[in-house]
Design an enzyme around this catalytic site. Structure first.
Site, PDB file in Angstrom:
ATOM      1  N   HIS A 185      -5.726  -1.281   6.100  1.00  0.00           N
ATOM      2  CA  HIS A 185      -5.815  -0.822   7.494  1.00  0.00           C
ATOM      3  C   HIS A 185      -6.676  -1.774   8.326  1.00  0.00           C
ATOM      4  O   HIS A 185      -6.167  -2.424   9.225  1.00  0.00           O
ATOM      5  CB  HIS A 185      -6.330   0.614   7.615  1.00  0.00           C
ATOM      6  CG  HIS A 185      -5.510   1.618   6.896  1.00  0.00           C
ATOM      7  ND1 HIS A 185      -4.167   1.801   7.135  1.00  0.00           N
ATOM      8  CD2 HIS A 185      -5.822   2.495   5.901  1.00  0.00           C
ATOM      9  CE1 HIS A 185      -3.689   2.737   6.346  1.00  0.00           C
ATOM     10  NE2 HIS A 185      -4.666   3.172   5.572  1.00  0.00           N
TER      11      HIS A 185
ATOM     12  N   ARG B 236     -16.788   5.490   2.137  1.00  0.00           N
ATOM     13  CA  ARG B 236     -17.244   6.875   2.131  1.00  0.00           C
ATOM     14  C   ARG B 236     -16.950   7.540   0.796  1.00  0.00           C
ATOM     15  O   ARG B 236     -17.636   8.482   0.399  1.00  0.00           O
ATOM     16  CB  ARG B 236     -16.610   7.674   3.280  1.00  0.00           C
ATOM     17  CG  ARG B 236     -15.139   7.975   3.114  1.00  0.00           C
ATOM     18  CD  ARG B 236     -14.598   8.879   4.224  1.00  0.00           C
ATOM     19  NE  ARG B 236     -13.212   9.246   3.975  1.00  0.00           N
ATOM     20  CZ  ARG B 236     -12.161   8.542   4.342  1.00  0.00           C
ATOM     21  NH1 ARG B 236     -12.339   7.400   4.992  1.00  0.00           N
ATOM     22  NH2 ARG B 236     -10.934   8.951   4.072  1.00  0.00           N
TER      23      ARG B 236
ATOM     24  N   HIS C  34     -11.629   3.872  -3.201  1.00  0.00           N
ATOM     25  CA  HIS C  34     -10.993   4.640  -2.136  1.00  0.00           C
ATOM     26  C   HIS C  34     -11.442   4.172  -0.766  1.00  0.00           C
ATOM     27  O   HIS C  34     -10.617   3.914   0.121  1.00  0.00           O
ATOM     28  CB  HIS C  34     -11.256   6.138  -2.281  1.00  0.00           C
ATOM     29  CG  HIS C  34     -10.561   6.921  -1.217  1.00  0.00           C
ATOM     30  ND1 HIS C  34     -11.153   7.211  -0.004  1.00  0.00           N
ATOM     31  CD2 HIS C  34      -9.294   7.431  -1.155  1.00  0.00           C
ATOM     32  CE1 HIS C  34     -10.291   7.863   0.750  1.00  0.00           C
ATOM     33  NE2 HIS C  34      -9.154   8.018   0.082  1.00  0.00           N
TER      34      HIS C  34
ATOM     35  N   HIS D 103       0.839  -1.196   0.000  1.00  0.00           N
ATOM     36  CA  HIS D 103       0.000   0.000   0.000  1.00  0.00           C
ATOM     37  C   HIS D 103       0.871   1.242   0.000  1.00  0.00           C
ATOM     38  O   HIS D 103       1.569   1.536   0.977  1.00  0.00           O
ATOM     39  CB  HIS D 103      -0.933   0.033   1.206  1.00  0.00           C
ATOM     40  CG  HIS D 103      -1.944   1.135   1.141  1.00  0.00           C
ATOM     41  ND1 HIS D 103      -2.925   1.173   0.187  1.00  0.00           N
ATOM     42  CD2 HIS D 103      -2.134   2.246   1.908  1.00  0.00           C
ATOM     43  CE1 HIS D 103      -3.690   2.251   0.365  1.00  0.00           C
ATOM     44  NE2 HIS D 103      -3.210   2.914   1.402  1.00  0.00           N
TER      45      HIS D 103
ATOM     46  N   GLN E 235       2.793  11.268  -1.630  1.00  0.00           N
ATOM     47  CA  GLN E 235       2.901  11.729  -0.252  1.00  0.00           C
ATOM     48  C   GLN E 235       4.337  11.708   0.269  1.00  0.00           C
ATOM     49  O   GLN E 235       4.611  12.256   1.337  1.00  0.00           O
ATOM     50  CB  GLN E 235       1.960  10.932   0.640  1.00  0.00           C
ATOM     51  CG  GLN E 235       0.503  11.237   0.343  1.00  0.00           C
ATOM     52  CD  GLN E 235      -0.479  10.481   1.216  1.00  0.00           C
ATOM     53  OE1 GLN E 235      -0.124   9.971   2.287  1.00  0.00           O
ATOM     54  NE2 GLN E 235      -1.730  10.385   0.780  1.00  0.00           N
TER      55      GLN E 235
ATOM     56  N   TYR F 133      -4.850   7.708  -6.936  1.00  0.00           N
ATOM     57  CA  TYR F 133      -6.086   8.467  -7.170  1.00  0.00           C
ATOM     58  C   TYR F 133      -5.851   9.897  -7.646  1.00  0.00           C
ATOM     59  O   TYR F 133      -6.804  10.669  -7.790  1.00  0.00           O
ATOM     60  CB  TYR F 133      -6.977   8.467  -5.913  1.00  0.00           C
ATOM     61  CG  TYR F 133      -6.347   8.989  -4.645  1.00  0.00           C
ATOM     62  CD1 TYR F 133      -6.226  10.348  -4.401  1.00  0.00           C
ATOM     63  CD2 TYR F 133      -5.913   8.107  -3.666  1.00  0.00           C
ATOM     64  CE1 TYR F 133      -5.676  10.819  -3.230  1.00  0.00           C
ATOM     65  CE2 TYR F 133      -5.353   8.560  -2.481  1.00  0.00           C
ATOM     66  CZ  TYR F 133      -5.237   9.918  -2.271  1.00  0.00           C
ATOM     67  OH  TYR F 133      -4.677  10.381  -1.102  1.00  0.00           O
TER      68      TYR F 133
ATOM     69  N   ASP G 177       2.265   3.265   2.819  1.00  0.00           N
ATOM     70  CA  ASP G 177       1.168   4.235   2.833  1.00  0.00           C
ATOM     71  C   ASP G 177       1.667   5.672   2.627  1.00  0.00           C
ATOM     72  O   ASP G 177       2.012   6.066   1.524  1.00  0.00           O
ATOM     73  CB  ASP G 177       0.377   4.070   4.123  1.00  0.00           C
ATOM     74  CG  ASP G 177      -0.974   4.769   4.084  1.00  0.00           C
ATOM     75  OD1 ASP G 177      -1.280   5.450   3.093  1.00  0.00           O
ATOM     76  OD2 ASP G 177      -1.747   4.630   5.056  1.00  0.00           O
TER      77      ASP G 177
END
Length: 461
Positions: free
Chosen positions: A277, A216, A213, A60, A65, A125, A328
């Site tokens: 997660h 939500r 994603h 992941h 980031q 994404y 992540d």
């Protein structure tokens, strides 16, 4: 296929234990064609200078980031949590270009190789141009950001499983995305088309799957459409789930069910699914995941950094749910630290030692977690096999017996010391597809990364 190269390891981690005099043959496709223990080195074999272990899949990753690491570790006022971190991270997500993404990802992927990963699952994404919502031009190719990631993987020499992400709404009950999420928009049709194009490109060491994603961020209709599009296609399916208690509460309010419970009871989960997660999972949900054959991806470094909480590791392990780890948000970029904190988090919470160990079966916490990550990583990346086994890609790590924490130890303690006793990198070399990879990225990669960082943060925001 005829062997093109033979390697000989005086000691290697094969089938969950240390074995001696292991002969490994590499075929023309860069896969192991033979792995045989108790075999003297034949003439012409390359004798490795240290013990050999499998590398791991980073299951992941959000590569962009990496450009945010170290820039969110202060609190000037109020409460700081996952949601405030996310809003600050969007400042990066809203402006990084394909060229900057390639520069950042190339640096990251080189660091991941040094961290012992040789395949990375990229949960992708950032689909559209930064200024598209403000009258900007669309990319010449709608996959320009995705191709930037494949180019970065080629730059570094790492394998890549690219996972384009379905993202259509900002939360439960919302009809669309927030203005600061416009780059993310992609429905099931877009994502399946992207997956097929990436696979058809035939790039070296690049494959693809799909992702949603979160519950939500993707509606029930999105889920159904993707399910219909995929049919029985054997591709990995990843989703963020139950990372935050607020997400769980919102899901219960919107659907009457917890997130993992909803996925299980709707009948979606099978062996292709990876629940990323799965931090806040109830015992009944863990049992349901075990029955489905789905796996989980735990990201201890990021989950600690964001204050997510601790998942019920002993229960996941006792139910035999496939699990592996990922970097992540990139605050940690090596699997040693992920496995160490996977165990240490449990020790701190339970005030016990060797929580992951299985007395009478596998008394080593490090070995049990490592073997789980080897097996679980294969499925997360979309491979039938991974590790030192025939048919798997010829990826591996050669240990340095002189590294901090390994010097002077008996052979049987080496893997324990790698995870719990080391300080710094314990590798002598990293192998991908039967080739030793350079320790460090070319200077041009670091220079491009520094230039991208100046461009992204020169305003000081």
């Amino acid at each position: 296929m005829e062997a093109l190269k033979r390697l000989h390891a005086p000691l290697a981690w094969v089938d969950g234990r240390w074995q001696r005099d292991v002969l490994l043959s590499v075929d023309a496709a860069g896969h192991w064609s033979e792995v045989t223990a108790n075999m003297p080195a034949p003439p012409g074999a390359e004798v490795l200078a240290g013990p050999l272990i499998p590398s791991l899949v980073n299951a992941h990753s959000h590569a962009f980031q990496r450009a945010f690491v170290g820039l969110a570790e202060r609190r000037d006022a109020g409460q700081d949590d996952f949601w405030s971190w996310r809003d600050r991270m969007y400042a990066l997500a809203l402006r990084i270009s394909p060229q900057q993404l390639r520069a950042v990802a190339s640096q990251l992927y080189a660091e991941l190789l040094r961290g012992g990963y040789t395949q990375v699952c990229e949960f992708h994404y950032l689909h559209h141009p930064a200024d598209l919502a403000h009258g900007g031009q669309a990319f010449d190719d709608e996959l320009d950001m995705a191709w930037a990631l494949t180019e970065a993987a080629q730059d570094a020499g790492i394998g890549l499983t690219l996972l384009p992400v379905v993202y259509t709404r900002s939360g439960f009950g919302a009809t669309g995305l927030r203005p600061d999420q416009h780059r993310f928009e992609a429905d099931a049709d877009w994502v399946w088309r992207a997956c097929q194009r990436i696979m058809a490109a035939g790039l070296p060491r690049v494959n693809a799957g799909v992702a949603l994603h979160s519950l939500r961020g993707a509606s029930a209709a999105d889920m159904l459409r993707l399910h219909q599009q995929l049919g029985a296609a054997e591709v990995p399916i990843h989703i963020h789930v139950a990372e935050q208690t607020a997400e769980v509460a919102d899901c219960v309010q919107a659907t009457g069910k917890r997130p993992i419970q909803w996925l299980a009871e709707e009948g979606y989960l099978d062996a292709r699914w990876q629940l990323v997660h799965a931090t806040h999972a109830e015992p009944a949900e863990i049992e349901a995941v075990a029955r489905s054959g789905a796996g989980i991806v735990i990201c201890p470094g990021t989950e600690a950094n964001l204050g997510d909480g601790l998942t019920d590791l002993p229960r996941w392990l006792s139910h035999g749910v496939p699990l592996t780890v990922g970097s992540d948000s990139q605050v940690t970029r090596g699997w040693v630290e992920e496995l160490r904190w996977l165990e240490y988090g449990q020790r701190l919470a339970l005030r016990q030692r060797n929580v992951a160990a299985a007395p009478g079966v596998q008394p080593s916490s490090a070995a049990r977690l490592f073997d789980a990550a080897v097996s679980g990583g294969a499925r997360a990346a979309g491979f039938a096999a991974w590790g030192l086994t025939p048919g798997a890609r010829a990826d591996a790590l050669v240990l340095n017996r002189e590294a901090d924490g390994l010097r002077g130890l008996p052979d049987e303690a080496l893997l324990d010391a790698v995870v719990f006793g080391g300080n710094g990198s314990p590798w002598q070399s990293v192998w991908v597809a039967g080739r030793a990879r350079p320790w460090r990225a070319p200077e041009r990669v670091g220079d491009a990364f520094e230039a991208a960082m100046r461009e992204l943060w020169q305003s000081g925001s």
